[in-house]
Write an enzyme that holds these catalytic residues in place. Sequence first.
Site, short mmCIF file in Angstrom:
data_model
loop_
_atom_site.label_atom_id
_atom_site.label_comp_id
_atom_site.label_asym_id
_atom_site.label_seq_id
_atom_site.Cartn_x
_atom_site.Cartn_y
_atom_site.Cartn_z
N CYS A 260 26.62 17.41 33.35
CA CYS A 260 25.98 18.44 34.18
C CYS A 260 25.83 18.03 35.64
O CYS A 260 26.47 18.64 36.51
CB CYS A 260 24.61 18.77 33.61
SG CYS A 260 24.68 19.46 31.95
N1 LIG Z 1 25.12 18.63 27.35
C1 LIG Z 1 24.06 19.08 28.01
O1 LIG Z 1 23.04 18.42 28.08
C2 LIG Z 1 24.06 20.45 28.69
C3 LIG Z 1 22.85 20.94 29.18
C4 LIG Z 1 22.82 22.19 29.78
C5 LIG Z 1 24.00 22.91 29.92
N2 LIG Z 1 25.18 22.42 29.47
C6 LIG Z 1 26.37 23.26 29.63
O2 LIG Z 1 26.70 23.81 28.35
C7 LIG Z 1 28.12 23.93 28.21
C8 LIG Z 1 28.60 23.19 26.98
O3 LIG Z 1 28.30 21.80 27.12
P1 LIG Z 1 28.28 20.80 25.91
O4 LIG Z 1 27.64 19.55 26.41
O5 LIG Z 1 27.72 21.43 24.67
O6 LIG Z 1 29.85 20.58 25.67
P2 LIG Z 1 30.56 19.86 24.43
O7 LIG Z 1 31.86 19.34 24.96
O8 LIG Z 1 29.62 18.95 23.75
O9 LIG Z 1 30.84 21.07 23.42
C9 LIG Z 1 31.70 22.12 23.70
C10 LIG Z 1 32.35 22.57 22.40
O10 LIG Z 1 33.18 23.71 22.71
C11 LIG Z 1 34.35 23.62 21.93
N3 LIG Z 1 35.39 24.46 22.53
C12 LIG Z 1 36.14 24.22 23.62
N4 LIG Z 1 36.97 25.26 23.86
C13 LIG Z 1 36.74 26.18 22.91
C14 LIG Z 1 37.28 27.45 22.63
N5 LIG Z 1 38.21 28.00 23.40
N6 LIG Z 1 36.80 28.11 21.55
C15 LIG Z 1 35.85 27.57 20.77
N7 LIG Z 1 35.30 26.36 20.99
C16 LIG Z 1 35.73 25.66 22.05
C17 LIG Z 1 34.66 22.15 21.89
O11 LIG Z 1 35.51 21.81 20.81
C18 LIG Z 1 33.25 21.55 21.75
O12 LIG Z 1 32.89 21.40 20.40
C19 LIG Z 1 28.71 23.41 29.52
O13 LIG Z 1 28.88 24.48 30.39
C20 LIG Z 1 27.60 22.51 30.06
O14 LIG Z 1 27.66 22.39 31.46
C21 LIG Z 1 25.24 21.20 28.84
#
Ligand SMILES: NC(=O)c1ccc[n+]([C@@H]2O[C@H](COP(=O)([O-])OP(=O)(O)OC[C@H]3O[C@@H](n4cnc5c(N)ncnc54)[C@H](O)[C@@H]3O)[C@@H](O)[C@H]2O)c1
Length: 428
Positions: A260
């Site tokens: 992030c």
């Molecule tokens: N990790 C954090 O602490 C956090 C906090 C707030 C916001 N975010 C935001 O949330 C979003 C997700 O982050 P995350 O940390 O969960 O990511 P992550 O990489 O842990 O998980 C994302 C998931 O999406 C899947 N994916 C990718 N492309 C796909 C598709 N086309 N169809 C279906 N599934 C698909 C991946 O396989 C993965 O399992 C990002 O925008 C991030 O900036 C993350």
Amino acid sequence: MKIAIVGLGYVGLPLSLQFARSGVTVLGLDVDRAKVEAINEGRSYIKHIESAAIAGLVNSGKFSASTDFHKVKKMDGVIICVPTPLNKNREPDISFILDTGRSIAPHLKKGITIVLESTTYPGTTDEDLRAVLEEGSGLKAGTDFHLAFSPEREDPGNPDSKVALIPKVIGGYTPACLEKAKAIYGQAIKTLVPVSSCRAAEAAKLTENIFRSVNIALVNELKVVYTAMGIDIWEVINAAKTKPFGYMAFYPGPGLGGHCIPIDPFYLTWKAREFGEHTRFIELAGEINTAMPQYVVHQVVNALNDRRKSVNGAKILILGLAYKADVDDDRESPSYVLMTLLKERGAAVSYYDPYVPVIRPTREHPQWAGVKSVAWTEKTISGFDLVLISTKHKSVDYEQLAKWADCIVDSRNAMAAIKTAPGQVWKA
Ligand SMILES: NC(=O)c1ccc[n+]([C@@H]2O[C@H](COP(=O)([O-])OP(=O)(O)OC[C@H]3O[C@@H](n4cnc5c(N)ncnc54)[C@H](O)[C@@H]3O)[C@@H](O)[C@H]2O)c1
């Protein structure tokens, strides 16, 4: 109510569990078969989520996972939690959002609500995602289906952070879209914070993360200045934070990490250019924060020099590979930058992290793939010329470290409460 949550990562999995616990039937959709299989077998792949929590909900029929997007047909709502990284030119990469849009669009039925949660620039939901959904479905947002943005506020590694209790900002494409999205989140989240548009909600999330990035840069700059003056930044912050108003403590470190804070601010920088605006605070904060590993390496050089040693040929242990304490997430971790900088200078670099036993292949640091954490034993740890603390995991025994390592560079103030010999610990 039946909803699908697309993207079962650090955000989507805890959110799925919270909805399922609240009585909503949740279908997790992901392109990663391994994650889908793990969930259906009741296995967790995230350190701070227990397998039992998944298994219980899977067995009760409230939670299942699939790679089959046809199943969207049967849903009342879809929540999208897919990655939003930067590309190699450090520009927003919303391809995961658009790919998801293309996968679900052919299966949208009238009346369904689509909510985006991935952090992104204002306009992504009502411009980019809307276009893909309308084109693929032949339906109109705001008329045939509902569209909204609601940012995630997950705080990995914080045991007090409960999805249900964190207020949730929601912005709709139309007032009716907002009401539909509120009806979905109201099932599982205690406090909803409605705003006037998807764009206001997208901007709220970016503002939260930019605030952190800029404040971390500020204390990182103060660290360098105060260290030159012989003043301990940690002591200063601990004193300043006793002020009951007008101050909020942020802490310095070896550089930014995670999915992030190093990334999201630049989503706004990119979008601002379209409006002829510049984001000087964001750029400056980025500059200061990305220079931190160099500063830490400089302190490593000083500490070794004090012992008539050089980096070239030194055996150096990086303590902590995850980007923050008590998590297993090593994305964008500054530890990789430190390891690479030290290796380039001729050091033999190893690492210890109880949560990252082996380094997985990544696009950013392919040269470290397959390297394993060393063992936490006196024989191993005392064999290093220097131990560099880059993550302060609670489970590490820092008293043992003080006994085993005679040269420690500490970028997290992990040794503050530990008895050490004069000159044994260098703060960085
Ligand atoms: N990790 C954090 O602490 C956090 C906090 C707030 C916001 N975010 C935001 O949330 C979003 C997700 O982050 P995350 O940390 O969960 O990511 P992550 O990489 O842990 O998980 C994302 C998931 O999406 C899947 N994916 C990718 N492309 C796909 C598709 N086309 N169809 C279906 N599934 C698909 C991946 O396989 C993965 O399992 C990002 O925008 C991030 O900036 C993350």
